[in-house]
Motif scaffolding. Structure first.
Motif, PDB file in Angstrom:
ATOM      1  N   THR A   1       6.041  -8.499  50.451  1.00 12.49           N
ATOM      2  CA  THR A   1       7.385  -9.006  49.563  1.00 12.49           C
ATOM      3  C   THR A   1       7.431 -10.300  49.358  1.00 12.49           C
ATOM      4  O   THR A   1       7.105 -11.683  50.167  1.00 12.49           O
TER       5      THR A   1
ATOM      6  N   SER B   1      11.108  -9.390  45.000  1.00 13.15           N
ATOM      7  CA  SER B   1      11.980  -9.559  44.237  1.00 13.15           C
ATOM      8  C   SER B   1      12.437 -10.756  44.219  1.00 13.15           C
ATOM      9  O   SER B   1      12.103 -11.697  44.441  1.00 13.15           O
TER      10      SER B   1
ATOM     11  N   VAL C   1      19.197 -11.077  50.284  1.00 15.10           N
ATOM     12  CA  VAL C   1      18.140 -10.029  50.475  1.00 15.10           C
ATOM     13  C   VAL C   1      17.726  -9.873  51.335  1.00 15.10           C
ATOM     14  O   VAL C   1      18.156  -9.980  52.728  1.00 15.10           O
TER      15      VAL C   1
END
Lengths: 116, 112
Positions: free
Chosen positions: A111, A11, A19
């Protein structure tokens, strides 16, 4: 048996944006953890859920970070508003309950969050 | 405070050579010790663990580790390294509250 999954894998957001990271633990694992690795540093503990309850959130950096675990299943980690220093890889892990077993944590792929 | 030290940031070994990655921990109680590996683009995979009993533990992919209480060490070894072992390796100690405290990691490069 499916492992720990995390979404998204990457991301990239701008400073000040929000987020939300998601983690799906291994089915049947009551313990769920979030860790973070900032570039060049150690992997550090953020928080620990037992089912839907926060057991320990001593590693959360500040109140811009909010973690939830709905119904004791998947978990989300929201960063709002994001700052440059929040960039890093966020790992989720899960484990069974029990002495010893709870420490045997299985990690997701992470992530990678980049804040520009 | 609890801590884990991996003194080697990078290690390069030739394929087929033996490997030892060092890990020292600081923790007041009986430790639960772990080695994890992270291959490029992958998550952390548990290689092996020590909870109690035999101080020499066997793990996956031909790895083993030896717990030495007197030295507060838990070094990882492999007798013959394969090119696919190139990855980053993390030592961790389980502390009160089910948390893992990690070392900074050791990047292993394998040369052919």
């Amino acid at each position: 048996e499916a492992g720990v999954t995390q979404f998204p894998s990457h991301s990239v957001i701008e400073k000040g944006q929000t987020v939300t990271l998601r983690c799906d633990p291994i089915s049947g694992h009551d313990n769920l953890y979030w860790y973070r690795r900032v570039m060049g540093k150690e992997i550090k503990f953020l928080l620990h859920f037992v089912k839907e309850s926060k057991q320990d959130e001593s590693g959360m950096p500040n109140n811009r970070f909010l973690a939830e675990r709905t119904g004791g299943t998947y978990s989300t980690l929201k960063v709002q508003p994001a700052e440059l220093e929040d960039s890093g890889v966020y790992f989720c892990a899960s484990s069974q309950t029990g002495l010893g077993s709870s420490y045997e944590q299985y990690f997701g792929p992470g992530t990678r969050l980049t804040v520009t | 405070a609890q801590s884990v030290t991996q003194p080697d940031i990078h290690i390069t070994v030739s394929e087929g050579a033996s490997l030892e990655l060092r890990c020292n921990y600081s923790y007041g109680a009986t430790p639960y010790l772990f080695w994890y590996v992270q291959s490029p683009g992958q998550g952390l995979q548990l290689l092996l663990k020590y909870f109690s009993g035999d101080t020499l533990v066997q793990g996956i992919k031909g790895f083993e580790a030896e717990f030495k209480r007197s030295q507060s060490s838990f070094n990882l070894r492999k007798p013959s390294v394969h090119w696919s072992d190139a990855a980053e390796y993390f030592c961790a100690v389980g502390v009160f509250g089910n948390k893992l405290v990690f070392g900074a990691g050791t990047i292993l490069r394998v040369k052919s």
